[in-house]
Design an enzyme around this catalytic site. Structure first.
Site, short mmCIF file in Angstrom:
data_model
loop_
_atom_site.label_atom_id
_atom_site.label_comp_id
_atom_site.label_asym_id
_atom_site.label_seq_id
_atom_site.Cartn_x
_atom_site.Cartn_y
_atom_site.Cartn_z
N PRO A 2 0.82 -1.11 0.04
CA PRO A 2 0.01 -0.05 0.07
C PRO A 2 0.92 1.27 0.05
O PRO A 2 1.95 1.33 0.85
CB PRO A 2 -0.87 -0.26 1.52
CG PRO A 2 -0.68 -1.63 1.43
CD PRO A 2 0.51 -2.16 1.11
N GLU A 3 0.51 2.22 -0.82
CA GLU A 3 1.35 3.52 -0.98
C GLU A 3 0.65 4.58 0.07
O GLU A 3 -0.29 4.21 0.65
CB GLU A 3 1.49 3.92 -2.54
CG GLU A 3 2.04 2.70 -3.16
CD GLU A 3 2.57 3.24 -4.76
OE1 GLU A 3 2.92 4.38 -4.73
OE2 GLU A 3 2.57 2.65 -5.44
N LYS A 52 4.36 5.95 4.44
CA LYS A 52 3.66 4.52 4.63
C LYS A 52 3.61 4.23 5.91
O LYS A 52 3.29 2.86 6.26
CB LYS A 52 4.53 3.40 3.79
CG LYS A 52 4.78 3.56 2.11
CD LYS A 52 5.33 2.88 1.51
CE LYS A 52 5.69 3.21 -0.07
NZ LYS A 52 6.41 2.24 -0.71
N ARG A 285 12.78 -3.62 -7.60
CA ARG A 285 11.55 -3.84 -8.09
C ARG A 285 11.58 -3.29 -9.52
O ARG A 285 12.35 -3.00 -9.98
CB ARG A 285 10.89 -2.59 -7.07
CG ARG A 285 10.76 -2.78 -5.73
CD ARG A 285 9.74 -3.84 -5.34
NE ARG A 285 8.60 -3.57 -5.65
CZ ARG A 285 7.65 -2.84 -5.04
NH1 ARG A 285 8.11 -2.13 -3.91
NH2 ARG A 285 6.49 -2.78 -5.52
#
Length: 296
Positions: A2-3, A52, A285
């Site tokens: 989740p950002e 976050k 990533r």
């Protein structure tokens, strides 16, 4: 993962439904029993998101710090006065919609009977007179002091969603480093809250190649990255999902079917120029970009 916009939605929801409430805090899973005991019976004063990370502040000078990470999620339920999303966090799909819960503690007759039996490995359960919240699978979950919260936040970069956040700090950090801008945007010490989706989409909107060294990013370009991030993340808070495309770019398709310009669109045509979208690994990533719109 989740950002930042999701964590800000969490902070708003906790403030809305739990602030000023005396909470029963437990750890059904058992792994957080000692921490839960330090919070049990305390009153939640406020909730704050920084990037976050979520900080739940209690009246006994204790703070519950939570970082959801890749697998963490909160689920909620309660009586008719309990309003808000029923689930925020992992698992996430492209578009990052928030899913409804099947069991909010309401009986078949419509009467709230308290929280349901814990499902799965519930690390922390918070219960008020009107509702409950369960936390599963966080990367970090700890009880700290107010001073320790300040120290933790001092390590983070500016948060685009916090009122009055200083974007000039972000601009200075990005443009003074030789590190590729795509790597810097994922560094929470540079800017707090950006994740893989926002990184890809903001760089596309600004026409900046993710591999460009920070020192080669002009100041006005870095200002543009910050401005687009603020705008898109504010949209994410409002929508409860990440939508970066315009109606024109979607060409008549609904938001959910065409939410992004480049993220997870490897090999598909760019929505602006038609060039195939590329992807590569960057700092463990995948990063996505259009080689024409985001040329070197």
């Amino acid at each position: 993962m989740p950002e930042g916009h999701s964590v800000h939605r969490l902070a708003r929801q906790f403030t809305s439904v739990f602030a000023g409430e005396r909470l029963a805090v437990s750890s059904p899973q058992g792994r957080f029993a000692a921490g839960a005991a330090r919070l049990d019976g305390a009153t939640l004063l406020s909730a704050l998101a920084h990037g976050k990370q979520l900080f739940l502040r209690f009246d006994n000078d204790r703070v519950l710090r939570v970082h959801l990470g890749l697998y963490g999620a909160w689920s909620f339920g309660g009586d008719g006065t309990f309003r808000g999303a029923s689930s925020i966090g992992a698992p996430r799909r492209v578009g990052e919609s928030e899913q409804a819960s099947d069991d909010d503690g309401t009986s078949s007759g419509g009467t709230y009977s308290g929280p349901p039996e814990p499902v799965g490995a519930v690390r922390v359960r918070l219960v008020s007179a009107h509702g409950w919240a369960d936390l599963r699978g966080p990367t970090a979950c700890e009880v700290i002091t107010g001073a320790e919260e300040e120290a933790a936040r001092a390590k983070l970069g500016p948060d685009p969603l916090q009122p009055g956040s200083d974007g000039s700090i972000f601009v200075r950090k990005v443009t003074s480093s030789i590190t590729p801008v795509g790597v810097q945007l994922m560094n929470q010490a540079v800017v707090a809250g950006i994740g893989n989706v926002y990184r890809a989409e903001v760089l596309f909107l600004q026409g900046i190649n993710p591999w460009r060294p920070g020192r080669q990013v002009r100041e006005d370009e870095a200002v543009g990255i910050w401005a687009d991030t603020v705008r898109l993340m504010q949209d994410g808070v409002r929508e409860g999902r990440i939508i970066t495309t315009t109606a024109e770019a979607r060409n008549g398709r609904p938001k959910g079917s065409a939410p992004h310009y480049v993220y997870k669109r490897t090999g598909e045509p760019c929505r602006r120029c038609g060039t195939a979208i590329l992807t590569a690994e960057m700092a463990a990533r995948n990063v996505y970009w259009c080689p024409r719109c985001q040329g070197e």
